[in-house]
Design an enzyme around this catalytic site. Structure first.
Site, PDB file in Angstrom:
ATOM      1  N   LYS A 293     -11.207  -1.495   7.121  1.00  0.00           N
ATOM      2  CA  LYS A 293      -9.958  -0.911   7.460  1.00  0.00           C
ATOM      3  C   LYS A 293     -10.051  -0.479   8.846  1.00  0.00           C
ATOM      4  O   LYS A 293     -11.172   0.692   9.349  1.00  0.00           O
ATOM      5  CB  LYS A 293      -9.038  -0.231   7.163  1.00  0.00           C
ATOM      6  CG  LYS A 293      -8.319   0.341   7.807  1.00  0.00           C
ATOM      7  CD  LYS A 293      -7.022   1.816   6.429  1.00  0.00           C
ATOM      8  CE  LYS A 293      -5.865   2.827   6.863  1.00  0.00           C
ATOM      9  NZ  LYS A 293      -5.222   3.667   7.065  1.00  0.00           N
TER      10      LYS A 293
ATOM     11  N   GLU B  68       0.691  -1.654  -0.100  1.00  0.00           N
ATOM     12  CA  GLU B  68       0.120   0.207  -0.219  1.00  0.00           C
ATOM     13  C   GLU B  68       1.171   1.113  -0.161  1.00  0.00           C
ATOM     14  O   GLU B  68       1.753   1.465   0.756  1.00  0.00           O
ATOM     15  CB  GLU B  68      -0.755   0.507   0.980  1.00  0.00           C
ATOM     16  CG  GLU B  68      -2.331   1.508   1.245  1.00  0.00           C
ATOM     17  CD  GLU B  68      -2.160   1.561   2.686  1.00  0.00           C
ATOM     18  OE1 GLU B  68      -2.524   2.313   3.598  1.00  0.00           O
ATOM     19  OE2 GLU B  68      -2.892  -0.094   3.715  1.00  0.00           O
TER      20      GLU B  68
END
Length: 219
Positions: free
Chosen positions: A135, A43
């Site tokens: 998340k 990421e």
């Protein structure tokens, strides 16, 4: 089907490395060092200068090696940034909080959206807008007990804690029922000093821990 394939690869990756860096070169080298260590989820955060160029370089390098890497963008605060990342080749988008327009642009391009949420209300709103994985952020505040608390009313939600996840507590998070974890600080710390071999070594420890956790779960 593209979206489902990416989701499968994210879940298989299990550990998503949150890559920050002072410049393009550091971010690329850190990402390659992490991948060399066996972590397959990257990421690239938009705190990295010209992050879309980093994403594009990694996406082009690993385009035909999907079994080795899944490349996404993090710290995406708005739909414009999400589109920039997607055009650069990002396969998933991560935000520190939920944003409706970002969810819509990800839905449009069939790219998984992983918004940061902390409450049941935020999670429910994100799910209604098509978020695929939530998340749980910051994980250091909520802790693994938050997973069971969320899954009681929302048993089908896919959670990925980020912040506060380390080698010592990773197993506890997976035992609680998360589909993946985001790791950053301790994994990337040596990169700031130019020690990318150490980054690879730490990544190897995370990959080994994940294999151990999954071995126990399947055994």
């Amino acid at each position: 089907m593209k979206r489902m394939e990416i989701l499968k690869r994210l879940e298989k990756a299990g550990v998503i490395a949150v890559v920050r860096g002072k410049d393009h070169t550091e971010a690329v080298q850190a990402s390659e060092a992490i991948l060399a260590g066996g972590i397959k989820g990257i990421e690239v955060t938009f705190t990295v200068p010209n992050a879309q160029a980093v994403i594009q370089e990694l996406a082009e390098t690993y385009r035909d090696r999907e079994e080795e890497a899944v490349i996404g963008a993090g710290t995406v605060l708005d739909a414009m940034t999400a589109r920039l990342a997607i055009m650069a080749g990002a396969e998933f988008i991560v935000s520190p909080s939920f944003d409706q327009e970002t969810a819509e642009i990800c839905n449009l391009y069939q790219i998984p959206y992983l918004p940061g949420c902390m409450t049941i209300t935020e999670i429910q709103q994100a799910l209604k807008s098509g978020a695929d994985i939530i998340k749980l952020f910051p994980g250091s505040v909520s802790g693994p007990s938050m997973v069971s608390a969320v899954k009681a009313p929302l048993p089908h939600v896919n959670l990925m804690p980020t912040g506060g996840v380390n080698l010592e507590n990773m197993a506890t998070w997976f035992e609680a029922g998360v589909v993946a974890v985001g790791v950053g600080g301790n994994l990337l710390a040596p990169a700031a000093k130019g020690d990318f071999e150490q980054v690879t070594e730490i990544a190897q420890h995370y990959a080994a821990k994940l294999a151990e956790i999954r071995g126990k779960a399947n055994g």
